[in-house]
Structures are given as structure tokens and as C-alpha cells.
Design an enzyme around this catalytic site. Sequence first.
Site, mmCIF file in Angstrom:
data_model
loop_
_atom_site.group_PDB
_atom_site.id
_atom_site.type_symbol
_atom_site.label_atom_id
_atom_site.label_comp_id
_atom_site.label_asym_id
_atom_site.label_seq_id
_atom_site.Cartn_x
_atom_site.Cartn_y
_atom_site.Cartn_z
ATOM 1 N N ILE A 183 -5.977 4.485 0.118
ATOM 2 C CA ILE A 183 -7.388 4.239 0.089
ATOM 3 C C ILE A 183 -7.698 3.168 0.199
ATOM 4 O O ILE A 183 -7.251 1.912 -0.612
ATOM 5 C CB ILE A 183 -7.792 4.862 -1.248
ATOM 6 C CG1 ILE A 183 -7.514 6.321 -1.591
ATOM 7 C CG2 ILE A 183 -9.378 4.731 -1.372
ATOM 8 C CD1 ILE A 183 -7.850 6.834 -2.860
ATOM 9 N N GLU A 229 7.410 7.380 -9.180
ATOM 10 C CA GLU A 229 8.226 6.186 -9.330
ATOM 11 C C GLU A 229 9.649 6.269 -9.536
ATOM 12 O O GLU A 229 9.978 7.380 -9.902
ATOM 13 C CB GLU A 229 7.624 5.069 -10.368
ATOM 14 C CG GLU A 229 6.240 4.873 -10.408
ATOM 15 C CD GLU A 229 5.729 3.996 -9.229
ATOM 16 O OE1 GLU A 229 6.381 2.911 -9.042
ATOM 17 O OE2 GLU A 229 4.921 4.458 -8.575
ATOM 18 N N GLU A 268 -3.732 -4.561 -1.168
ATOM 19 C CA GLU A 268 -4.657 -3.279 -1.064
ATOM 20 C C GLU A 268 -3.772 -2.003 -1.489
ATOM 21 O O GLU A 268 -4.424 -1.297 -2.199
ATOM 22 C CB GLU A 268 -5.127 -3.373 0.142
ATOM 23 C CG GLU A 268 -6.189 -2.406 0.632
ATOM 24 C CD GLU A 268 -7.390 -2.205 -0.186
ATOM 25 O OE1 GLU A 268 -8.138 -3.172 -0.173
ATOM 26 O OE2 GLU A 268 -7.619 -1.394 -0.858
ATOM 27 N N VAL A 298 -3.203 -0.595 -5.321
ATOM 28 C CA VAL A 298 -4.081 0.502 -5.896
ATOM 29 C C VAL A 298 -4.665 1.666 -5.009
ATOM 30 O O VAL A 298 -5.033 1.545 -3.802
ATOM 31 C CB VAL A 298 -5.454 -0.086 -6.436
ATOM 32 C CG1 VAL A 298 -6.320 1.211 -7.332
ATOM 33 C CG2 VAL A 298 -4.965 -1.268 -7.495
ATOM 34 N N LYS A 315 -2.814 0.071 -12.235
ATOM 35 C CA LYS A 315 -3.718 -0.187 -11.155
ATOM 36 C C LYS A 315 -5.327 -0.302 -11.976
ATOM 37 O O LYS A 315 -6.022 -1.037 -11.264
ATOM 38 C CB LYS A 315 -3.721 1.406 -10.747
ATOM 39 C CG LYS A 315 -2.468 1.310 -9.624
ATOM 40 C CD LYS A 315 -2.345 3.090 -9.367
ATOM 41 C CE LYS A 315 -1.026 2.907 -8.545
ATOM 42 N NZ LYS A 315 -0.657 4.414 -8.246
ATOM 43 N N VAL A 330 8.081 2.824 0.575
ATOM 44 C CA VAL A 330 7.140 2.174 1.307
ATOM 45 C C VAL A 330 7.669 1.154 2.392
ATOM 46 O O VAL A 330 6.962 1.041 3.470
ATOM 47 C CB VAL A 330 6.308 1.191 0.388
ATOM 48 C CG1 VAL A 330 5.069 0.370 0.934
ATOM 49 C CG2 VAL A 330 5.741 2.224 -0.765
HETATM 50 N N1 HSE Z 1 3.935 6.936 -8.374
HETATM 51 C C1 HSE Z 1 2.639 6.495 -7.597
HETATM 52 C C2 HSE Z 1 1.781 7.552 -7.799
HETATM 53 C C3 HSE Z 1 2.825 6.156 -6.483
HETATM 54 O O1 HSE Z 1 2.269 8.694 -8.138
HETATM 55 O O2 HSE Z 1 0.473 7.601 -7.704
HETATM 56 C C4 HSE Z 1 1.773 5.374 -5.719
HETATM 57 O O3 HSE Z 1 1.332 4.350 -6.553
#
Ligand code: HSE
Length: 407
Positions: free
Chosen positions: A131, A185, A124, A127, A200, A12
Site C-alpha cells: 500500500i 515474520e 515505503e 508499513v 509500523k 521480499v
Molecule cells: N508479518 C507481517 C504481516 C509482514 O503479517 O503483516 C508484512 O510486514
Amino acid sequence: MINVAIMGHGVVGSGVAEILIRSKEHIAKGVKEDINVKYILDLRSFDELDYKDKFTTDFNTILNDDEVKIVVEAMGGINPAYDFVKKCLSSGKSVVTSNKELVAEKGAELIKIANEKNVNFLFEASVGGGIPILRPMVQCLAANKITEVKGILNGTTNYILNKMIMDNMDFDTALKLAQDNGYAEKNPAADIEGHDACRKICILASLAFGKHIYPKQVETVGITDITLADIDYANAFNYVIKLIGKAKLLENGKVSINVRPTLVSRDYLLSDVNGVFNAVSVMGDSVDEVIFYGRGAGKLPTASAVVADIMDCAKHLETRKYLSWEDTDESIVEKEDEETKLYVRLTAKDFSLLEESFIKTFGNDIFAIKNKEKGELAFLTQKDFESKLTHKINTLKADKIKILHTL
Ligand code: HSE
């Protein structure tokens, strides 16, 4: 010019740096000022990059530089992110993060510090990746009392399930593909065991219902127990299996919240959300159902949401944004005795006995798929209260019982 620091140059963080540098002019037009990446915090060195001079390994360089007004936290995890974010907010810097674990565990406390210091704490990207969901939910749907929020919140598990459904691919191969694409992750257990989706849905529910709901309060089941046989049975009933996070406001004001593999009817839009895409359905008392759809994971989609938050901070350096909830001593979480159809898969050594008990309890009318050779029977119950149905199912003469909810 507004100076920004990025903490963490992983998937990211590097995406954020890339967009801020590549789209510098477009962003300056939107903010009406230049955004300058002054520092990037990472322990690794990136000598091949043309912005290699921006790297530092010392957090205090960022903290003590009054020119840095906005700090992006893209390190992930609680430590040291929590400490760093707290220090940045306390010293009057706005913070933007994509770190769902941090927001789900420490959101109320960090929001409170941001409010006290009159700076922004925006998240933002935590989650639904790229989007837009948090801001639209609190701003565009502000006139509504939110009654339910649910959806496909983890790209990795959706990718895996989709590969199992469409390509008959085994679980491990699909997980490896998701990791290679940078969706998973660092520790994929967070994805496949449902913790990422849990964080989330906690953020969505806290925002929708105004009180902090913590991950430990959420009944969470991942997808590690889902087999190709379950996928096939679900298909025969015209359903697909998705990992769904769901939070529902009950009549008594409490919130029922869970994450679990769920059968989604092929007639419902969410059944068509494939690959790494996420979708979030929000139910408002005036608007009815609104569904947000897009890429839920990946470098640039997630970075796109982070950069939009940076721009928002830059435009409102003096103004506090109203993206918040409060902490609560008293839990607002309550398990609902849900009226629903259940998917049931039974295995027994004595198949005739199992069949007999099934007919005795459910009659002959219910469509069941029987696999005598494997000693297995799968069926979908009628809509009924979960407790009553579960009780009935437990009386069947089965050695192994698997139960999944439907949406
Ligand atoms: N590991 C998370 C997923 C990354 O696969 O949605 C995004 O939050």
C-alpha cells in the site's frame, strides 16, 4: 545504467529481484535508465536460479563497489542490517528497506546520516506492504496537520482473526496457514504479540508528528488472548475484533499511541478489511479521513513498494527526499484518558452475585449477554471516560475481567 545490490534473498528480496528482472523494460521506461541488479547478498546458494552468478556472501564486495548506487536491505531484524545500512549510507549509497524493525528502532539516526550524505533512505514497504501510505501521507496530504493515524497494520493477525470470525477456525491452524503463505515474520511472536504492528504505527506516527516514537514507548497488546467466545460476543454487539494500531495527536501536542485488539463496528469500513489486507486511516485537519487499503504482506506486493522506492532513488540520485523526522530527548508520548465504549467480559463462580453487582452498577438498561452455565457475562458499556468506566468495572463481583476497547 544504475547498479543496485539486494541484501537478503528471502520472501521480499527474491520478490524484488523477480520484479527488477521481469519488468526490466517497464522500469527502464519509468526511470529513463536501466536498473541492473549487480549483487545479491545471501549466505545461502541458489544454484537453480538463472541469476545465480549475482550472489555474494561478502558484504564488503557491495560496500566497496562505487558502481553500486542503491542498496536494498531485505534481511530483516536489526543485526547485521543496522550496521550494513549505516555503512552504505555513510559511503554515499542510497538505501531502500522493507525492514520495519530497523526503521522503528533506528530511523531517526539513519535519516540523519542520509541527509548529511545527501542520499536517500526510503522505506515505503516497511508499513502496509504494497500500500502506498508513507509518501502519500507526507506529499499528497502535505497541506494537512495530521491529527490521527490508525489501522490494521499486520496481515498475519488480520488473517488469523478473519479465519476465526468467518470459519470458526482455531488460532493455531490459522497461524500455520499464514506462515505457509509467507505472511508471518520469521518468529511469529512478532505478529501475534503485536510487535510488528507496533513498529509500523511508530513509523507512521514518527512521520506524521515529526518526532521519533520508539516501540518501547507504545502500549502493545497482541491477539493471543482473543478466543472464539470473544469473537462471538463481539458479533452479537455488531462488531468484529481487529488488531488496531492507533496514534492520536492530543490537544497538548503530545501523542497517544497504542496497539491492541479492538472492537470495530460493522458500520465502519475497517471492519470489512479481511485476510492479509491492511488499511490505514489518516485524519487530516482539512481533508478529514482518508483510508489506504491493499495487501499488507506477501512477496510481490511488498516487493512492488520496494521497487518503486528504488525507481524513486534512481530518478533522484542527487536529490534528498523529504521523508524524515527528528530524534527527541523528551518523550512526546502520553496515555489519553479516552472517552470510549468498552467491551467487558466477566467470569465468576458465583454468577448470581456477579449479576447482582452488574445491575447495581449499570442498571437494567444495558444489553448484556449472560451465559449462566459458564458463569459468564459480556456487555458493551456506554461511551464514557476510560478511567471512570474501568473503576466501575473493577468493583463488579467477578473473578476474571477482560476489557477491550472499541474504535
Ligand atoms: N508479518 C507481517 C504481516 C509482514 O503479517 O503483516 C508484512 O510486514
